[in-house]
Motif scaffolding. Structure first.
Motif, PDB file in Angstrom:
ATOM      1  N   UNK A  69      85.291  74.248  84.468  1.00  0.00           N
ATOM      2  CA  UNK A  69      84.279  73.747  85.397  1.00  0.00           C
ATOM      3  C   UNK A  69      84.854  72.578  86.194  1.00  0.00           C
ATOM      4  N   UNK A  70      84.436  72.454  87.441  1.00  0.00           N
ATOM      5  CA  UNK A  70      84.892  71.318  88.243  1.00  0.00           C
ATOM      6  C   UNK A  70      84.265  70.028  87.719  1.00  0.00           C
ATOM      7  N   UNK A  71      84.835  68.912  88.123  1.00  0.00           N
ATOM      8  CA  UNK A  71      84.291  67.612  87.730  1.00  0.00           C
ATOM      9  C   UNK A  71      82.854  67.490  88.214  1.00  0.00           C
ATOM     10  N   UNK A  72      82.607  67.929  89.435  1.00  0.00           N
ATOM     11  CA  UNK A  72      81.258  67.852  89.999  1.00  0.00           C
ATOM     12  C   UNK A  72      80.252  68.675  89.210  1.00  0.00           C
ATOM     13  N   UNK A  73      80.639  69.901  88.831  1.00  0.00           N
ATOM     14  CA  UNK A  73      79.729  70.749  88.060  1.00  0.00           C
ATOM     15  C   UNK A  73      79.344  70.079  86.737  1.00  0.00           C
ATOM     16  N   UNK A  74      80.314  69.459  86.085  1.00  0.00           N
ATOM     17  CA  UNK A  74      80.045  68.831  84.785  1.00  0.00           C
ATOM     18  C   UNK A  74      79.157  67.597  84.932  1.00  0.00           C
ATOM     19  N   UNK A 119      87.437  69.250  92.151  1.00  0.00           N
ATOM     20  CA  UNK A 119      88.679  69.559  91.451  1.00  0.00           C
ATOM     21  C   UNK A 119      88.415  69.851  89.974  1.00  0.00           C
ATOM     22  N   UNK A 120      89.379  70.522  89.347  1.00  0.00           N
ATOM     23  CA  UNK A 120      89.313  70.826  87.917  1.00  0.00           C
ATOM     24  C   UNK A 120      90.094  69.766  87.135  1.00  0.00           C
ATOM     25  N   UNK A 121      89.775  69.560  85.862  1.00  0.00           N
ATOM     26  CA  UNK A 121      90.445  68.510  85.087  1.00  0.00           C
ATOM     27  C   UNK A 121      91.973  68.578  85.117  1.00  0.00           C
TER      28      UNK A 121
END
Length: 330
Positions: free
Chosen positions: A106-111, A149-151
């Motif tokens: 999951x992207x940072x935003x989604x989390x 972005x992704x982790x």
């Protein structure tokens, strides 16, 4: 009333039909906005204390007794729904490794948006705006771009800053930080600790910092708990413990710091190692490693007593206290 009160907390682990004790009746308080350090070697029970406070232990570990009172309510007696409302909302935890904390798919935003909307009635756009603000607060460059972005696309230091931002998303009153700089370079460690300290001060957030690094504790915390073999053996103001440690174990930890040894000399160390849970020695658990141990230490568990500016569990300290009392009476 303290923000958090832990009373006689006992944690055990099932082991082939038997149980071993990992936390043995520990008690302490954290006031609103107070920064408390928890120090000790690996296996002392530091991380288990943090997990137990959040009631996040899973089998074979279980809480065998005691209370964890948050604003007067026992976390251990809350319903599953009440605990979900508490975690991440009023109590937040920062784990050791940000790559384990963050979901890699999951992207940072989604989390961040998902976390916000789980606890607040917000639209997706409102939650995203709050997430952007929190990333700015922890000095993430181009925060709007980072949300997509992704982790794995971020550096270790940036991931840990994002974990701190997520812990602060819902303005918690208490943060439990479990070795928050373990996987980072030394220079980044200093930046992260300075950031965490700044966030706690500016938002009046209580902090429980779990670490083995006494240098960090001396710079960040106001009060320190020293743990050994599942017990709190010394507790008091950080300055008092660093400058005038009373328990032989605390003295050993401080003497083992590199800055305590002249250049070119061998580093000092405490002989032996932490006892395993299923082979705990009788009496004081530190006695096999203690240079001051006597027959009483080998047979009887010391009680916690007030001595100087700290609370300490040590027979030798109790003897000194008794001698001073006798001299004063004469």
């Amino acid at each position: 009333m303290s923000l958090l009160s832990v009373r006689d907390l006992t944690v055990k682990f099932s082991n082939r039909g038997q149980s071993v004790t990992a936390l043995n009746g520990i008690s302490f308080d954290i006031a609103r906005g107070e920064r408390v350090g928890v120090v000790g070697e690996s296996g002392a029970g530091k991380s288990i204390t943090g997990f137990a406070m959040m009631n996040l232990l899973s089998r074979p570990g279980y809480i065998d007794g005691g209370q964890v009172l948050f604003e007067g309510k026992d976390v251990l007696k809350m319903s599953a729904r009440e605990q979900r409302s508490l975690r991440g909302n009023r109590m937040a935890m920062i784990f050791q490794d940000p790559m384990v904390t963050l979901n890699p798919v999951l992207t940072i935003g989604q989390q961040m948006v998902e976390t916000l909307r789980a606890h607040r009635k917000l639209s997706h756009e409102e939650a995203r705006q709050i997430a952007t603000v929190k990333l700015k607060e922890v000095y993430i460059p181009s925060p709007e771009a980072r949300l997509d972005q992704y982790p794995h696309e971020l550096s270790g230091g940036m991931r840990q800053r994002i974990v701190i931002a997520m812990a602060l998303l819902l303005d918690p009153q208490l943060i439990i930080a479990d070795e928050p700089t373990t996987a980072l370079d030394v220079t980044i460690q200093a930046d992260i600790m300075e950031l965490l300290l700044e966030m706690c001060r500016s938002n009046m957030v209580g902090l429980m910092l779990i670490t083995h690094d006494l240098g960090v504790v001396s710079q960040v915390t106001e009060r320190t708990l020293v743990m050994y073999a599942g017990r709190i053996i010394e507790a008091g103001k950080t300055r008092s413990i660093i400058n005038d440690p009373q328990h032989p174990y605390t003295q050993g930890l401080i003497n083992a710091l590199p800055q305590q040894t002249p250049p070119g000399s061998r580093l000092k160390q405490i002989p032996g190692s932490m006892p395993s849970l299923n082979a705990m020695p009788s009496g004081c658990p530190f006695h096999p490693r203690c240079p001051l141990a006597n027959d009483l230490c080998r047979t009887t568990m010391p009680k916690v007593v007030q001595y100087a500016d700290v609370e300490v569990a040590c027979h030798e300290v109790q003897r000194l206290q008794s001698d001073l009392t006798s001299e004063a009476a004469q």
